[in-house]
Design a protein around this motif. Structure first.
Motif, short mmCIF file in Angstrom:
data_model
loop_
_atom_site.label_atom_id
_atom_site.label_comp_id
_atom_site.label_asym_id
_atom_site.label_seq_id
_atom_site.Cartn_x
_atom_site.Cartn_y
_atom_site.Cartn_z
N UNK A 23 0.84 -1.19 0.00
CA UNK A 23 0.00 0.00 0.00
C UNK A 23 0.88 1.25 0.00
N UNK A 24 0.38 2.35 -0.55
CA UNK A 24 1.19 3.58 -0.59
C UNK A 24 1.52 4.09 0.82
N UNK A 25 0.62 3.91 1.76
CA UNK A 25 0.85 4.43 3.11
C UNK A 25 1.92 3.65 3.87
N UNK A 26 2.23 2.45 3.45
CA UNK A 26 3.26 1.66 4.12
C UNK A 26 4.59 2.42 4.15
N UNK A 27 4.89 3.14 3.10
CA UNK A 27 6.12 3.93 3.06
C UNK A 27 6.16 4.95 4.18
N UNK A 28 5.03 5.52 4.52
CA UNK A 28 4.96 6.51 5.60
C UNK A 28 5.34 5.88 6.93
N UNK A 29 4.88 4.66 7.17
CA UNK A 29 5.22 3.95 8.41
C UNK A 29 6.70 3.60 8.44
N UNK A 30 7.26 3.20 7.31
CA UNK A 30 8.68 2.86 7.25
C UNK A 30 9.53 4.09 7.55
N UNK A 31 9.18 5.22 6.95
CA UNK A 31 9.95 6.45 7.16
C UNK A 31 9.90 6.85 8.63
N UNK A 32 8.70 6.84 9.22
CA UNK A 32 8.58 7.23 10.63
C UNK A 32 9.40 6.29 11.52
N UNK A 33 9.22 4.99 11.34
CA UNK A 33 9.91 4.03 12.20
C UNK A 33 11.43 4.15 12.04
N UNK A 34 11.91 4.33 10.82
CA UNK A 34 13.35 4.45 10.60
C UNK A 34 13.90 5.71 11.26
N UNK A 35 13.20 6.82 11.09
CA UNK A 35 13.65 8.08 11.71
C UNK A 35 13.63 7.97 13.23
N UNK A 36 12.57 7.40 13.77
CA UNK A 36 12.43 7.26 15.22
C UNK A 36 13.49 6.31 15.77
N UNK A 37 13.72 5.20 15.09
CA UNK A 37 14.74 4.24 15.53
C UNK A 37 16.12 4.87 15.51
N UNK A 38 16.43 5.61 14.46
CA UNK A 38 17.73 6.26 14.37
C UNK A 38 17.90 7.29 15.48
N UNK A 39 16.85 8.02 15.77
CA UNK A 39 16.93 9.07 16.80
C UNK A 39 17.06 8.49 18.20
N UNK A 40 16.49 7.32 18.44
CA UNK A 40 16.47 6.76 19.79
C UNK A 40 17.42 5.57 19.98
N UNK A 41 18.19 5.24 18.95
CA UNK A 41 19.09 4.10 19.05
C UNK A 41 18.38 2.77 18.96
N UNK A 42 17.23 2.77 18.33
CA UNK A 42 16.43 1.54 18.20
C UNK A 42 16.68 0.81 16.90
N UNK A 43 15.83 -0.14 16.63
CA UNK A 43 15.92 -0.99 15.44
C UNK A 43 14.54 -1.01 14.78
N UNK A 44 14.53 -1.03 13.46
CA UNK A 44 13.29 -1.21 12.71
C UNK A 44 13.15 -2.69 12.38
#
Length: 164
Positions: A23-44
């Motif tokens: 789905x097109x919106x899946x990309x939005x979830x990937x971007x958010x999770x990747x940015x959040x993981x990078x900012x907090x030292x997490x993993x996607x």
């Protein structure tokens, strides 16, 4: 019984789970999770669920269809991984499960105590935010084992980066 989250204990890292589909919106979830993981030292963690077909009565067809579905899963996850890497320079982990999507999500959460947040994106269609968002944010919300972040499907990368 829900597994106790270990993502805040020493030696563990918080995982942001994204259900990958086409789905097109899946990309939005990937971007958010990747940015959040990078900012907090997490993993996607990228999850692709293969819904099994009902072809048991055709000899050999089920195996061919399963192999094709797994190949599609690998291709879709590779593309999603590239996207996560490109927006946040983070290395995602990929998981393929077979079964009903909602059951596969809960099963993965229960077996991986580092998964701390499920990230979904809402679709923009007039039919609503999408079946997965509707089911998890609807009647199942009170019993869901971890927090759920729902990213509006209309946000651009810069808006997502500001929020993540």
């Amino acid at each position: 019984m829900v597994a106790i989250r270990k993502s805040n204990e020493e030696g563990h890292r918080r995982k942001f789970l994204v259900v990958v589909d086409e789905t097109p919106e899946c990309d939005r979830a990937i971007v958010y999770a990747a940015k959040r993981a990078a900012r907090t030292g997490g993993i996607v963690t990228l999850l692709y669920v293969v819904v099994p077909g009902d072809f048991q009565h055709w000899l050999g067809v089920e195996d061919i269809m399963r192999a094709e579905a797994m190949e599609k899963a690998d291709q879709t996850l590779a593309k999603a991984s590239d996207r996560a890497r490109s927006v946040a320079r983070t290395e995602p982990e990929c998981v393929v499960r077979e079964g009903k999507t909602s059951e596969a999500i809960v099963d993965l959460i229960e077996t991986d105590a580092d998964i701390a947040i499920l990230v979904l994106a809402a679709g923009l269609s007039s039919e609503g935010p999408g079946p997965l968002v509707s089911s998890i944010a609807g009647k199942a919300a009170g019993n869901f084992p971890i927090p759920v972040t729902i990213v509006p499907g209309n946000l651009d990368d810069d808006s997502i980066a500001a929020l993540a």
